[in-house]
Design an enzyme around this catalytic site. Sequence first.
Site, PDB file in Angstrom:
ATOM      1  N   PHE A 126     -27.677  42.038 -13.475  1.00 39.14           N
ATOM      2  CA  PHE A 126     -28.595  40.960 -14.218  1.00 39.14           C
ATOM      3  C   PHE A 126     -27.811  40.176 -15.597  1.00 39.14           C
ATOM      4  CE2 PHE A 126     -31.935  39.939 -17.685  1.00 39.14           C
ATOM      5  CZ  PHE A 126     -32.675  39.224 -16.698  1.00 39.14           C
ATOM      6  N   ASP A 195     -28.683  51.170 -15.055  1.00 39.10           N
ATOM      7  CA  ASP A 195     -29.877  50.193 -15.408  1.00 39.10           C
ATOM      8  C   ASP A 195     -30.841  50.325 -14.244  1.00 39.10           C
ATOM      9  OD1 ASP A 195     -31.727  48.144 -15.726  1.00 39.10           O
ATOM     10  OD2 ASP A 195     -30.291  46.791 -16.260  1.00 39.10           O
ATOM     11  N   TYR A 220     -42.096  47.468 -18.271  1.00 38.34           N
ATOM     12  CA  TYR A 220     -42.984  46.556 -17.893  1.00 38.34           C
ATOM     13  C   TYR A 220     -43.292  46.022 -16.501  1.00 38.34           C
ATOM     14  CZ  TYR A 220     -39.041  43.630 -18.936  1.00 38.34           C
ATOM     15  OH  TYR A 220     -37.781  43.031 -19.143  1.00 38.34           O
ATOM     16  N   LYS A 221     -42.578  46.710 -15.611  1.00 39.62           N
ATOM     17  CA  LYS A 221     -42.485  46.321 -14.283  1.00 39.62           C
ATOM     18  C   LYS A 221     -43.207  47.435 -13.322  1.00 39.62           C
ATOM     19  CE  LYS A 221     -37.539  44.355 -14.362  1.00 39.62           C
ATOM     20  NZ  LYS A 221     -38.216  42.695 -14.600  1.00 39.62           N
ATOM     21  N   ARG A 369     -38.622  36.064  -4.030  1.00 36.97           N
ATOM     22  CA  ARG A 369     -38.830  37.583  -4.333  1.00 36.97           C
ATOM     23  C   ARG A 369     -40.361  38.096  -4.333  1.00 36.97           C
ATOM     24  NH1 ARG A 369     -35.950  39.992  -9.316  1.00 36.97           N
ATOM     25  NH2 ARG A 369     -37.907  38.969 -10.060  1.00 36.97           N
TER      26      ARG A 369
END
Length: 394
Positions: A126, A195, A220-221, A369
């Site tokens: 990322f 990560d 938050y995912k 996605r």
Amino acid sequence: MSELAERAEKLDAADELAHVRARFVLDDVTYLDGNSLGALPAHVPGRVEDVVRRQWGELRIRSWEESGWWTAPERIGDRIAPLVGAAPGQIVVGDSTSVNVFKALVGAVRLAGEGRDEILVDASTFPTDGYIAASAARLTGCALRTVRPDEVPAALSARTAAVLLNHVDYRTGRLHDLASLTAAIRAAGAVAVWDLCHSAGALPVGLDEHGVDLAVGCTYKYLNGGPGAPAYLYVRRELQDRFDSPLPGWNSHAEPFGMRPEYAPAPGALRGRVGTPDILSMLALEAALDVWDGVTVEAVRAKSLALTDFFLQCVARYVPDGRVESLTPVRHEERGSQVALRCEDAGDVMKRLIERGVVGDYRAPDVLRFGFTPLYVGFADVERAARILGAVLD
């Protein structure tokens, strides 16, 4: 009803996690973007109202002690720990993922010691992780080298101080082999930093089992902590007394209220704290984690694989030949909890899907996605999403 719709109905009827769906605020939209922002757990608004009206509004400063605000970072860290395979006392919650990546990576270089002057970073990472790695390299005087995860074992040398890798590739959903890569990194005398943003809450991680040194992740995912929810930092117990954070703040001081001019780090994972915690978002996260009561990560992983398998089968049936190409590995051991499809005009296609009630997301230049959060996504959702994708592309 089509054959696949009938099959979805039977799979949902047999789903041992189906009852967990009622713990979330959902509507008629098929929501397949939990890999970006998880759905709202239904009890969180009431809990946040209590934090605002009673704990802040009535108790005010007393809530640091009486409402447990002061101990929230490590207390909530211990709630996350079993979801990533860690024993208590090794995770502290606070700050953003980016800040925690910086703390972990600079801390890793300092742990590696003299003579090691190179950082390896996942070439497909990322972007923020790459930016932070470049800054950490400048700060520590290290060279920075980008490599693919499968190239890491051959790239390791006596110069390697730290290696920063993503457990799951955010674009393709590819799951990397945390166990073997960690073993190779540690055997070379370097420090492994992982990560976990796209794996925590979706599949077993095994931080303690596999000897991971340092790890970071967002909440938050798949952990459904809410927009901007604080991230977390894992420091393996054996390294905690040597972990030297590049951001020493008063909250991580051994005597935070001593107001001493010299810094002395707190013991254990607490030295990963920096400044005053974001109490409102942190306690919203703590409430959100209640949805995991009675749920095992192993059950979530089993359903995740079943959902993604079924989605790929439905796509093969409903989508016209040649319109999409799956970038997500077929093998279960190489797949996270999302499916990425390469598609011409992907941005426009996703807009049309959202207009028809199927929410995924788009990554430039050509990737659709779809994230599958097993706590609230069902097989009927999967069938509907693939069917509408086929209609949009036909």
